[in-house]
Write an enzyme that holds these catalytic residues in place. Sequence first.
Site, PDB file in Angstrom:
ATOM      1  N   ARG A   1      15.012 -53.276   1.081  1.00 11.76           N
ATOM      2  CA  ARG A   1      16.564 -52.828   1.480  1.00 11.76           C
ATOM      3  C   ARG A   1      16.935 -51.661   1.258  1.00 11.76           C
ATOM      4  O   ARG A   1      17.792 -51.068   1.907  1.00 11.76           O
ATOM      5  CB  ARG A   1      17.219 -53.943   1.021  1.00 11.76           C
ATOM      6  CG  ARG A   1      17.101 -55.682   1.585  1.00 11.76           C
ATOM      7  CD  ARG A   1      17.528 -56.494   0.830  1.00 11.76           C
ATOM      8  NE  ARG A   1      17.593 -57.798   1.441  1.00 11.76           N
ATOM      9  CZ  ARG A   1      16.603 -58.775   1.401  1.00 11.76           C
ATOM     10  NH1 ARG A   1      15.193 -58.128   0.944  1.00 11.76           N
ATOM     11  NH2 ARG A   1      16.373 -59.690   1.998  1.00 11.76           N
TER      12      ARG A   1
ATOM     13  N   GLY B   1       6.629 -59.689   6.159  1.00 13.12           N
ATOM     14  CA  GLY B   1       7.596 -60.520   7.233  1.00 13.12           C
ATOM     15  C   GLY B   1       8.988 -59.935   6.600  1.00 13.12           C
ATOM     16  O   GLY B   1       9.523 -60.135   7.695  1.00 13.12           O
TER      17      GLY B   1
ATOM     18  N   SER C   1      16.726 -69.041   4.543  1.00  8.46           N
ATOM     19  CA  SER C   1      15.878 -67.795   4.404  1.00  8.46           C
ATOM     20  C   SER C   1      16.470 -66.597   4.576  1.00  8.46           C
ATOM     21  O   SER C   1      17.235 -66.093   5.089  1.00  8.46           O
ATOM     22  CB  SER C   1      14.903 -67.942   5.662  1.00  8.46           C
ATOM     23  OG  SER C   1      14.476 -66.763   6.057  1.00  8.46           O
TER      24      SER C   1
ATOM     25  N   ASP D   1       8.673 -67.832  -3.854  1.00  8.16           N
ATOM     26  CA  ASP D   1       7.388 -66.910  -3.992  1.00  8.16           C
ATOM     27  C   ASP D   1       6.772 -67.401  -5.280  1.00  8.16           C
ATOM     28  O   ASP D   1       5.617 -66.774  -5.390  1.00  8.16           O
ATOM     29  CB  ASP D   1       7.758 -65.735  -3.973  1.00  8.16           C
ATOM     30  CG  ASP D   1       8.363 -65.181  -2.670  1.00  8.16           C
ATOM     31  OD1 ASP D   1       8.204 -65.859  -1.576  1.00  8.16           O
ATOM     32  OD2 ASP D   1       9.006 -64.101  -2.534  1.00  8.16           O
TER      33      ASP D   1
HETATM   34  C1  S3P Z   1      12.579 -62.100   1.003  1.00  8.94           C
HETATM   35  C2  S3P Z   1      12.622 -63.596   1.440  1.00  8.94           C
HETATM   36  C3  S3P Z   1      11.643 -64.633   1.270  1.00  8.94           C
HETATM   37  C4  S3P Z   1      10.657 -64.437   0.324  1.00  8.94           C
HETATM   38  C5  S3P Z   1      10.034 -63.185   0.651  1.00  8.94           C
HETATM   39  C6  S3P Z   1      11.210 -61.885   0.566  1.00  8.94           C
HETATM   40  C7  S3P Z   1      13.363 -61.190   1.387  1.00  8.94           C
HETATM   41  O1  S3P Z   1      11.321 -65.148   2.444  1.00  8.94           O
HETATM   42  O2  S3P Z   1       9.782 -65.429   0.480  1.00  8.94           O
HETATM   43  O3  S3P Z   1       8.956 -62.886  -0.118  1.00  8.94           O
HETATM   44  O4  S3P Z   1      13.169 -59.992   0.768  1.00  8.94           O
HETATM   45  O5  S3P Z   1      14.280 -61.527   1.954  1.00  8.94           O
HETATM   46  P1  S3P Z   1      12.243 -66.256   3.450  1.00  8.94           P
HETATM   47  O6  S3P Z   1      13.181 -65.572   3.785  1.00  8.94           O
HETATM   48  O7  S3P Z   1      11.273 -66.426   4.527  1.00  8.94           O
HETATM   49  O8  S3P Z   1      12.317 -67.397   2.785  1.00  8.94           O
END
Ligand code: S3P
Length: 432
Positions: A22, A89, A164, A312
Amino acid sequence: MKKVNSLKGKIKVPGDKSISHRGIMFGSISEGITELDGFLNGADCISTMNCFKHMGINISHENEHVIIHGKGLHGLNAPLETLDVGNSGTTTRLISGILSGQTFSSTLNGDASIQARPMKRIMTPLRLMGADIVSEKNNDCAPLLISPVKQGLKGIHYDSPVASAQVKSCILLAGLYADDKTTVTEPVLSRNHTELMLRGFGADVTSKGTTATIAPNPSLSGQKIFVPGDISSAAYFIVAGAICQHSDLLIENVNTNPTRAGIISVALSMGASLELLNKRNVSGEEVCDLHVKTSDLHGCEIKGDIIPTLIDEIPIICVMAACAKGDTIISDASELKVKESNRIDTVIENLKAMGVSCEAKEDGMIIHGQSNEKGHDFFYGAQIKTYMDHRIAMSFAIASLCATGETTLDHPECVDISYPEFYKTLTSISNK
Ligand code: S3P
Protein backbone atom coordinates in the site's frame (compact mmCIF):
# COMPACT_ATOMS: atom_id res chain seq x y z
CA MET A 1 15.96 -29.80 7.97
CA LYS A 2 16.08 -31.52 11.33
CA LYS A 3 14.79 -31.41 14.87
CA VAL A 4 16.27 -28.76 17.20
CA ASN A 5 17.14 -28.98 20.89
CA SER A 6 16.07 -25.43 21.61
CA LEU A 7 15.25 -22.07 20.06
CA LYS A 8 16.67 -19.03 21.81
CA GLY A 9 17.23 -15.40 20.93
CA LYS A 10 15.91 -12.03 19.87
CA ILE A 11 14.74 -11.51 16.29
CA LYS A 12 13.11 -8.90 14.06
CA VAL A 13 10.76 -10.01 11.31
CA PRO A 14 10.59 -8.16 7.95
CA GLY A 15 8.19 -5.32 7.24
CA ASP A 16 4.46 -5.90 6.88
CA LYS A 17 3.60 -7.07 3.37
CA SER A 18 0.15 -5.45 3.21
CA ILE A 19 1.51 -2.08 4.39
CA SER A 20 4.55 -2.24 2.06
CA HIS A 21 2.31 -2.82 -1.00
CA ARG A 22 0.00 0.00 0.00
CA GLY A 23 2.89 2.37 0.74
CA ILE A 24 4.14 2.02 -2.85
CA MET A 25 0.66 2.35 -4.37
CA PHE A 26 -0.59 5.26 -2.28
CA GLY A 27 2.76 7.07 -2.54
CA SER A 28 2.69 6.77 -6.34
CA ILE A 29 -0.74 8.41 -6.64
CA SER A 30 0.00 11.14 -4.06
CA GLU A 31 1.62 14.51 -4.64
CA GLY A 32 5.23 14.79 -3.48
CA ILE A 33 7.54 12.39 -1.74
CA THR A 34 6.59 9.30 0.22
CA GLU A 35 9.27 7.61 2.28
CA LEU A 36 8.95 4.03 3.55
CA ASP A 37 11.18 2.75 6.33
CA GLY A 38 11.08 -0.98 7.00
CA PHE A 39 9.81 -1.87 3.50
CA LEU A 40 9.49 -5.62 2.83
CA ASN A 41 11.94 -6.67 0.13
CA GLY A 42 9.84 -9.70 -0.80
CA ALA A 43 9.09 -10.63 -4.41
CA ASP A 44 5.40 -9.63 -4.08
CA CYS A 45 6.14 -6.05 -3.01
CA ILE A 46 8.85 -5.76 -5.67
CA SER A 47 6.17 -6.70 -8.24
CA THR A 48 4.06 -3.77 -7.03
CA MET A 49 7.08 -1.46 -7.17
CA ASN A 50 7.94 -2.52 -10.75
CA CYS A 51 4.35 -1.99 -11.93
CA PHE A 52 4.48 1.66 -10.80
CA LYS A 53 7.97 2.16 -12.23
CA HIS A 54 6.53 0.99 -15.56
CA MET A 55 3.91 3.72 -15.24
CA GLY A 56 6.56 6.43 -14.92
CA ILE A 57 6.92 6.68 -11.14
CA ASN A 58 10.44 7.36 -9.96
CA ILE A 59 11.13 5.04 -7.02
CA SER A 60 14.52 4.67 -5.38
CA HIS A 61 15.10 1.67 -3.21
CA GLU A 62 17.95 0.77 -0.92
CA ASN A 63 17.49 -2.18 1.43
CA GLU A 64 14.41 -1.39 3.54
CA HIS A 65 14.30 2.27 2.64
CA VAL A 66 12.18 3.40 -0.31
CA ILE A 67 11.59 6.89 -1.73
CA ILE A 68 8.63 7.37 -4.07
CA HIS A 69 8.24 10.52 -6.14
CA GLY A 70 4.46 10.60 -6.38
CA LYS A 71 2.74 12.19 -9.38
CA GLY A 72 -0.79 12.57 -8.02
CA LEU A 73 -4.06 10.78 -8.76
CA HIS A 74 -3.80 11.49 -12.50
CA GLY A 75 -0.02 11.40 -12.98
CA LEU A 76 0.55 7.77 -14.03
CA ASN A 77 1.78 7.12 -17.60
CA ALA A 78 0.33 4.44 -19.85
CA PRO A 79 2.51 1.33 -19.41
CA LEU A 80 4.31 0.27 -22.61
CA GLU A 81 3.99 -3.43 -21.79
CA THR A 82 1.88 -5.85 -19.75
CA LEU A 83 2.22 -5.11 -16.03
CA ASP A 84 3.73 -8.19 -14.36
CA VAL A 85 2.11 -8.88 -10.98
CA GLY A 86 4.18 -12.04 -10.39
CA ASN A 87 2.58 -14.21 -7.69
CA SER A 88 0.82 -11.33 -5.95
CA GLY A 89 -2.95 -11.25 -5.44
CA THR A 90 -2.66 -7.99 -3.50
CA THR A 91 -0.89 -6.29 -6.43
CA THR A 92 -3.43 -7.60 -8.94
CA ARG A 93 -6.57 -6.71 -7.04
CA LEU A 94 -5.56 -3.35 -5.57
CA ILE A 95 -3.90 -2.01 -8.72
CA SER A 96 -7.04 -2.92 -10.73
CA GLY A 97 -8.97 -0.35 -8.69
CA ILE A 98 -6.42 2.35 -9.52
CA LEU A 99 -6.13 1.37 -13.20
CA SER A 100 -9.92 1.42 -13.66
CA GLY A 101 -9.85 5.17 -13.03
CA GLN A 102 -7.12 5.99 -15.58
CA THR A 103 -7.43 7.44 -19.09
CA PHE A 104 -5.21 4.73 -20.61
CA SER A 105 -5.50 0.98 -21.22
CA SER A 106 -3.47 -1.57 -19.31
CA THR A 107 -3.03 -5.33 -19.07
CA LEU A 108 -2.14 -7.23 -15.90
CA ASN A 109 -0.69 -10.72 -15.84
CA GLY A 110 1.36 -12.91 -13.53
CA ASP A 111 2.53 -16.47 -12.84
CA ALA A 112 0.55 -19.72 -13.13
CA SER A 113 -0.87 -19.37 -9.59
CA ILE A 114 -2.16 -15.83 -10.21
CA GLN A 115 -3.72 -16.96 -13.51
CA ALA A 116 -5.84 -19.42 -11.54
CA ARG A 117 -7.01 -17.07 -8.78
CA PRO A 118 -10.54 -15.63 -8.83
CA MET A 119 -10.84 -12.07 -10.15
CA LYS A 120 -14.61 -11.97 -10.61
CA ARG A 121 -14.79 -10.72 -7.02
CA ILE A 122 -13.21 -7.43 -8.17
CA MET A 123 -14.54 -7.39 -11.74
CA THR A 124 -18.17 -7.41 -10.53
CA PRO A 125 -17.96 -4.30 -8.30
CA LEU A 126 -15.64 -2.46 -10.71
CA ARG A 127 -18.13 -3.04 -13.54
CA LEU A 128 -20.96 -1.75 -11.31
CA MET A 129 -18.85 1.41 -11.00
CA GLY A 130 -18.78 1.59 -14.80
CA ALA A 131 -15.24 0.23 -15.29
CA ASP A 132 -14.24 -1.69 -18.40
CA ILE A 133 -12.33 -4.71 -17.09
CA VAL A 134 -12.24 -8.06 -18.89
CA SER A 135 -10.56 -11.38 -18.35
CA GLU A 136 -8.61 -12.02 -21.55
CA LYS A 137 -9.26 -15.78 -21.48
CA ASN A 138 -12.84 -15.26 -20.37
CA ASN A 139 -12.29 -17.39 -17.26
CA ASP A 140 -12.57 -14.58 -14.64
CA CYS A 141 -8.82 -14.82 -13.99
CA ALA A 142 -5.75 -12.87 -15.16
CA PRO A 143 -4.65 -11.73 -17.71
CA LEU A 144 -6.94 -8.75 -17.10
CA LEU A 145 -7.47 -6.01 -19.64
CA ILE A 146 -8.57 -2.63 -18.27
CA SER A 147 -9.71 0.11 -20.68
CA PRO A 148 -10.58 3.74 -19.98
CA VAL A 149 -14.24 4.75 -19.77
CA LYS A 150 -15.30 8.14 -21.21
CA GLN A 151 -18.06 8.72 -18.69
CA GLY A 152 -15.74 8.04 -15.71
CA LEU A 153 -16.52 5.86 -12.68
CA LYS A 154 -19.68 6.02 -10.57
CA GLY A 155 -19.74 5.94 -6.78
CA ILE A 156 -21.63 2.86 -5.54
CA HIS A 157 -22.65 1.06 -2.39
CA TYR A 158 -21.35 -2.48 -2.60
CA ASP A 159 -22.35 -5.34 -0.30
CA SER A 160 -19.37 -7.62 -0.66
CA PRO A 161 -20.21 -11.32 -0.46
CA VAL A 162 -16.70 -12.00 0.84
CA ALA A 163 -14.64 -10.57 3.74
CA SER A 164 -11.59 -9.61 1.69
CA ALA A 165 -9.32 -6.62 2.22
CA GLN A 166 -8.15 -6.95 -1.38
CA VAL A 167 -11.71 -6.59 -2.69
CA LYS A 168 -12.53 -3.77 -0.25
CA SER A 169 -9.28 -1.92 -1.08
CA CYS A 170 -9.79 -2.32 -4.84
CA ILE A 171 -13.23 -0.69 -4.59
CA LEU A 172 -12.06 2.11 -2.27
CA LEU A 173 -9.15 2.91 -4.62
CA ALA A 174 -11.51 3.03 -7.61
CA GLY A 175 -13.69 5.27 -5.41
CA LEU A 176 -10.91 7.89 -5.46
CA TYR A 177 -11.73 8.33 -9.17
CA ALA A 178 -15.55 8.16 -8.93
CA ASP A 179 -18.18 10.91 -9.27
CA ASP A 180 -19.61 10.39 -5.79
CA LYS A 181 -19.03 8.60 -2.49
CA THR A 182 -18.25 4.87 -2.62
CA THR A 183 -19.19 2.53 0.22
CA VAL A 184 -18.23 -1.10 0.83
CA THR A 185 -19.91 -3.31 3.41
CA GLU A 186 -18.26 -6.62 4.26
CA PRO A 187 -19.86 -9.64 5.95
CA VAL A 188 -17.04 -9.53 8.53
CA LEU A 189 -14.38 -6.84 8.95
CA SER A 190 -11.17 -7.62 7.03
CA ARG A 191 -7.76 -5.99 7.61
CA ASN A 192 -8.13 -2.20 7.64
CA HIS A 193 -4.69 -0.96 6.51
CA THR A 194 -6.15 0.75 3.43
CA GLU A 195 -8.60 2.79 5.49
CA LEU A 196 -5.95 3.77 8.09
CA MET A 197 -3.25 4.58 5.55
CA LEU A 198 -5.38 6.41 2.98
CA ARG A 199 -6.67 8.65 5.76
CA GLY A 200 -3.03 9.45 6.60
CA PHE A 201 -2.41 10.40 2.95
CA GLY A 202 -5.33 12.86 3.16
CA ALA A 203 -8.27 10.88 1.75
CA ASP A 204 -11.72 11.29 3.26
CA VAL A 205 -12.29 7.71 4.47
CA THR A 206 -14.70 6.80 7.24
CA SER A 207 -15.33 3.41 8.83
CA LYS A 208 -18.31 2.23 10.83
CA GLY A 209 -18.51 -1.42 11.79
CA THR A 210 -17.94 -3.44 8.64
CA THR A 211 -18.65 -0.50 6.31
CA ALA A 212 -15.99 1.80 4.83
CA THR A 213 -16.78 4.93 2.81
CA ILE A 214 -14.49 7.05 0.64
CA ALA A 215 -15.08 10.44 -0.99
CA PRO A 216 -13.70 11.02 -4.51
CA ASN A 217 -10.91 13.24 -5.81
CA PRO A 218 -8.99 14.18 -2.70
CA SER A 219 -5.56 15.70 -2.96
CA LEU A 220 -3.36 12.97 -1.54
CA SER A 221 -0.03 14.07 -0.13
CA GLY A 222 3.15 12.03 0.32
CA GLN A 223 3.84 10.61 3.78
CA LYS A 224 6.69 9.19 5.82
CA ILE A 225 5.74 5.68 6.91
CA PHE A 226 7.45 3.35 9.35
CA VAL A 227 6.45 -0.14 8.27
CA PRO A 228 6.15 -2.39 11.34
CA GLY A 229 7.13 -6.09 11.34
CA ASP A 230 4.65 -8.45 9.71
CA ILE A 231 2.58 -10.54 12.13
CA SER A 232 2.13 -13.12 9.35
CA SER A 233 5.94 -13.61 9.38
CA ALA A 234 6.14 -13.40 13.18
CA ALA A 235 3.53 -16.20 13.30
CA TYR A 236 6.12 -18.83 12.29
CA PHE A 237 8.28 -17.90 15.27
CA ILE A 238 5.36 -17.58 17.71
CA VAL A 239 4.48 -21.18 16.89
CA ALA A 240 8.12 -22.34 16.75
CA GLY A 241 8.74 -20.93 20.24
CA ALA A 242 5.57 -22.53 21.61
CA ILE A 243 6.06 -26.03 20.13
CA CYS A 244 9.84 -26.54 20.41
CA GLN A 245 11.40 -27.72 23.66
CA HIS A 246 13.56 -25.33 25.76
CA SER A 247 12.56 -22.25 23.76
CA ASP A 248 12.60 -18.60 24.68
CA LEU A 249 12.18 -16.04 21.87
CA LEU A 250 11.67 -12.30 21.73
CA ILE A 251 10.16 -11.11 18.43
CA GLU A 252 10.53 -7.36 18.23
CA ASN A 253 8.44 -4.69 16.49
CA VAL A 254 5.40 -6.72 15.36
CA ASN A 255 2.23 -5.13 13.97
CA THR A 256 -0.63 -6.26 16.23
CA ASN A 257 -3.45 -4.37 14.49
CA PRO A 258 -6.59 -6.15 15.82
CA THR A 259 -7.79 -6.86 12.25
CA ARG A 260 -4.61 -8.94 11.77
CA ALA A 261 -3.77 -10.35 15.18
CA GLY A 262 -6.18 -13.31 15.49
CA ILE A 263 -3.25 -15.69 15.88
CA ILE A 264 -2.41 -14.06 19.21
CA SER A 265 -5.88 -14.75 20.65
CA VAL A 266 -5.80 -18.29 19.27
CA ALA A 267 -2.30 -19.02 20.61
CA LEU A 268 -3.34 -17.69 24.04
CA SER A 269 -6.55 -19.70 24.06
CA MET A 270 -4.51 -22.83 23.17
CA GLY A 271 -2.36 -22.18 26.26
CA ALA A 272 0.70 -20.57 24.64
CA SER A 273 3.16 -18.85 26.92
CA LEU A 274 3.03 -15.60 24.98
CA GLU A 275 3.40 -12.05 26.31
CA LEU A 276 2.75 -8.76 24.49
CA LEU A 277 5.32 -6.22 25.63
CA ASN A 278 5.92 -2.53 25.04
CA LYS A 279 2.65 -1.80 23.22
CA ARG A 280 2.97 1.38 21.09
CA ASN A 281 1.58 3.17 18.05
CA VAL A 282 3.69 3.45 14.89
CA SER A 283 2.35 5.32 11.83
CA GLY A 284 -1.22 4.70 13.06
CA GLU A 285 -0.69 0.95 13.61
CA GLU A 286 -0.51 -0.91 16.93
CA VAL A 287 2.94 -2.47 17.48
CA CYS A 288 4.29 -4.81 20.23
CA ASP A 289 7.26 -7.01 21.08
CA LEU A 290 6.25 -10.64 21.52
CA HIS A 291 7.84 -12.96 24.07
CA VAL A 292 7.13 -16.66 23.57
CA LYS A 293 8.31 -19.74 25.44
CA THR A 294 7.82 -23.51 25.20
CA SER A 295 4.15 -24.13 25.97
CA ASP A 296 1.75 -26.81 27.03
CA LEU A 297 -0.86 -26.51 24.29
CA HIS A 298 -4.42 -27.78 23.94
CA GLY A 299 -6.72 -27.79 20.91
CA CYS A 300 -9.51 -25.26 20.34
CA GLU A 301 -12.27 -24.29 17.92
CA ILE A 302 -11.55 -21.48 15.44
CA LYS A 303 -14.48 -20.09 13.43
CA GLY A 304 -16.60 -17.02 12.65
CA ASP A 305 -15.49 -13.39 12.78
CA ILE A 306 -11.91 -14.17 13.84
CA ILE A 307 -11.15 -16.01 10.56
CA PRO A 308 -10.29 -12.95 8.39
CA THR A 309 -7.92 -11.75 11.16
CA LEU A 310 -5.79 -14.90 10.85
CA ILE A 311 -6.53 -16.24 7.37
CA ASP A 312 -2.85 -16.24 6.27
CA GLU A 313 -1.78 -17.86 9.55
CA ILE A 314 -4.01 -20.95 9.32
CA PRO A 315 -1.25 -23.21 7.87
CA ILE A 316 1.07 -22.46 10.81
CA ILE A 317 -1.85 -22.62 13.30
CA CYS A 318 -2.45 -26.16 11.99
CA VAL A 319 1.17 -27.02 12.82
CA MET A 320 0.61 -25.67 16.35
CA ALA A 321 -2.63 -27.68 16.57
CA ALA A 322 -0.77 -30.88 15.68
CA CYS A 323 1.39 -30.36 18.81
CA ALA A 324 -1.57 -29.54 21.07
CA LYS A 325 -3.54 -32.00 23.21
CA GLY A 326 -6.94 -32.81 21.68
CA ASP A 327 -8.67 -31.68 18.53
CA THR A 328 -8.56 -28.30 16.80
CA ILE A 329 -11.48 -27.58 14.49
CA ILE A 330 -11.22 -24.78 11.94
CA SER A 331 -14.42 -23.68 10.15
CA ASP A 332 -15.70 -20.77 7.99
CA ALA A 333 -12.35 -20.69 6.20
CA SER A 334 -13.21 -21.76 2.64
CA GLU A 335 -11.22 -18.70 1.42
CA LEU A 336 -8.18 -20.94 2.05
CA LYS A 337 -9.02 -22.71 -1.21
CA VAL A 338 -8.25 -19.61 -3.31
CA LYS A 339 -4.92 -18.54 -1.82
CA GLU A 340 -1.50 -19.12 -3.45
CA SER A 341 -2.39 -22.83 -3.21
CA ASN A 342 -5.55 -24.57 -2.03
CA ARG A 343 -4.39 -24.37 1.58
CA ILE A 344 -6.99 -26.81 2.93
CA ASP A 345 -5.57 -29.50 0.65
CA THR A 346 -1.90 -28.54 0.85
CA VAL A 347 -1.88 -28.32 4.66
CA ILE A 348 -3.70 -31.64 5.10
CA GLU A 349 -1.57 -33.47 2.50
CA ASN A 350 1.67 -32.37 4.17
CA LEU A 351 0.50 -32.92 7.77
CA LYS A 352 -0.50 -36.45 6.78
CA ALA A 353 2.90 -36.98 5.14
CA MET A 354 4.44 -36.11 8.53
CA GLY A 355 2.22 -38.64 10.33
CA VAL A 356 -0.37 -36.28 11.81
CA SER A 357 -3.96 -37.46 11.98
CA CYS A 358 -6.16 -34.79 10.39
CA GLU A 359 -9.04 -34.27 7.97
CA ALA A 360 -10.07 -31.70 5.41
CA LYS A 361 -13.56 -30.18 5.70
CA GLU A 362 -15.45 -28.16 3.12
CA ASP A 363 -14.68 -24.93 5.02
CA GLY A 364 -11.56 -25.81 7.01
CA MET A 365 -9.95 -28.74 8.73
CA ILE A 366 -9.81 -30.90 11.86
CA ILE A 367 -6.43 -31.63 13.40
CA HIS A 368 -6.20 -34.45 15.94
CA GLY A 369 -3.41 -33.07 18.11
CA GLN A 370 -0.53 -35.14 19.52
CA SER A 371 -1.68 -38.00 17.34
CA ASN A 372 1.79 -39.54 17.41
CA GLU A 373 1.75 -39.74 21.24
CA LYS A 374 5.56 -39.84 21.49
CA GLY A 375 6.74 -37.07 23.76
CA HIS A 376 7.53 -34.08 21.58
CA ASP A 377 7.83 -36.12 18.38
CA PHE A 378 4.44 -35.31 16.92
CA PHE A 379 5.85 -35.20 13.40
CA TYR A 380 7.95 -37.55 11.32
CA GLY A 381 10.34 -36.08 8.77
CA ALA A 382 8.85 -36.10 5.27
CA GLN A 383 9.22 -34.74 1.76
CA ILE A 384 7.04 -31.64 1.77
CA LYS A 385 5.28 -30.48 -1.37
CA THR A 386 5.13 -26.69 -1.14
CA TYR A 387 3.16 -26.10 -4.36
CA MET A 388 5.38 -23.01 -4.56
CA ASP A 389 3.30 -21.51 -1.72
CA HIS A 390 5.53 -19.47 0.63
CA ARG A 391 3.27 -19.99 3.65
CA ILE A 392 3.22 -23.77 3.17
CA ALA A 393 7.04 -23.85 2.91
CA MET A 394 7.55 -21.83 6.12
CA SER A 395 4.87 -23.69 8.10
CA PHE A 396 6.41 -27.07 7.36
CA ALA A 397 9.96 -25.82 7.91
CA ILE A 398 8.73 -25.03 11.46
CA ALA A 399 7.05 -28.45 11.79
CA SER A 400 10.40 -30.06 10.89
CA LEU A 401 11.94 -28.54 14.05
CA CYS A 402 9.92 -31.06 16.09
CA ALA A 403 10.10 -33.97 13.63
CA THR A 404 11.91 -37.26 14.00
CA GLY A 405 14.19 -37.67 10.99
CA GLU A 406 14.85 -35.39 8.07
CA THR A 407 12.37 -33.12 6.29
CA THR A 408 12.89 -31.70 2.80
CA LEU A 409 10.92 -28.99 0.98
CA ASP A 410 10.60 -29.24 -2.80
CA HIS A 411 10.86 -25.48 -3.45
CA PRO A 412 12.39 -23.87 -0.34
CA GLU A 413 13.15 -20.69 -2.28
CA CYS A 414 9.43 -19.80 -2.59
CA VAL A 415 9.70 -18.10 0.84
CA ASP A 416 11.21 -15.16 -1.09
CA ILE A 417 7.65 -14.04 -1.84
CA SER A 418 7.20 -12.68 1.69
CA TYR A 419 10.27 -13.54 3.79
CA PRO A 420 13.61 -13.84 1.95
CA GLU A 421 15.59 -14.00 5.25
CA PHE A 422 13.43 -16.74 6.78
CA TYR A 423 16.01 -19.57 6.85
CA LYS A 424 18.79 -17.25 8.00
CA THR A 425 16.70 -16.02 10.94
CA LEU A 426 15.64 -19.57 11.80
CA THR A 427 19.27 -20.79 11.77
CA SER A 428 20.34 -17.88 13.98
CA ILE A 429 18.06 -19.03 16.85
CA SER A 430 18.30 -22.84 16.40
CA ASN A 431 20.43 -24.95 18.70
CA LYS A 432 20.98 -28.45 17.36
C1 S3P B 1 -4.28 -9.03 1.89
C2 S3P B 1 -5.53 -9.53 2.13
C3 S3P B 1 -5.79 -10.97 2.33
C4 S3P B 1 -4.53 -11.76 2.62
C5 S3P B 1 -3.42 -11.37 1.70
C6 S3P B 1 -3.08 -9.90 1.83
C7 S3P B 1 -4.11 -7.56 1.71
O1 S3P B 1 -6.37 -11.50 1.14
O2 S3P B 1 -4.79 -13.14 2.54
O3 S3P B 1 -2.25 -12.14 1.99
O4 S3P B 1 -2.97 -7.07 1.81
O5 S3P B 1 -5.11 -6.90 1.48
P1 S3P B 1 -7.95 -11.46 0.86
O6 S3P B 1 -8.35 -10.06 0.65
O7 S3P B 1 -8.12 -12.30 -0.38
O8 S3P B 1 -8.58 -12.07 2.06
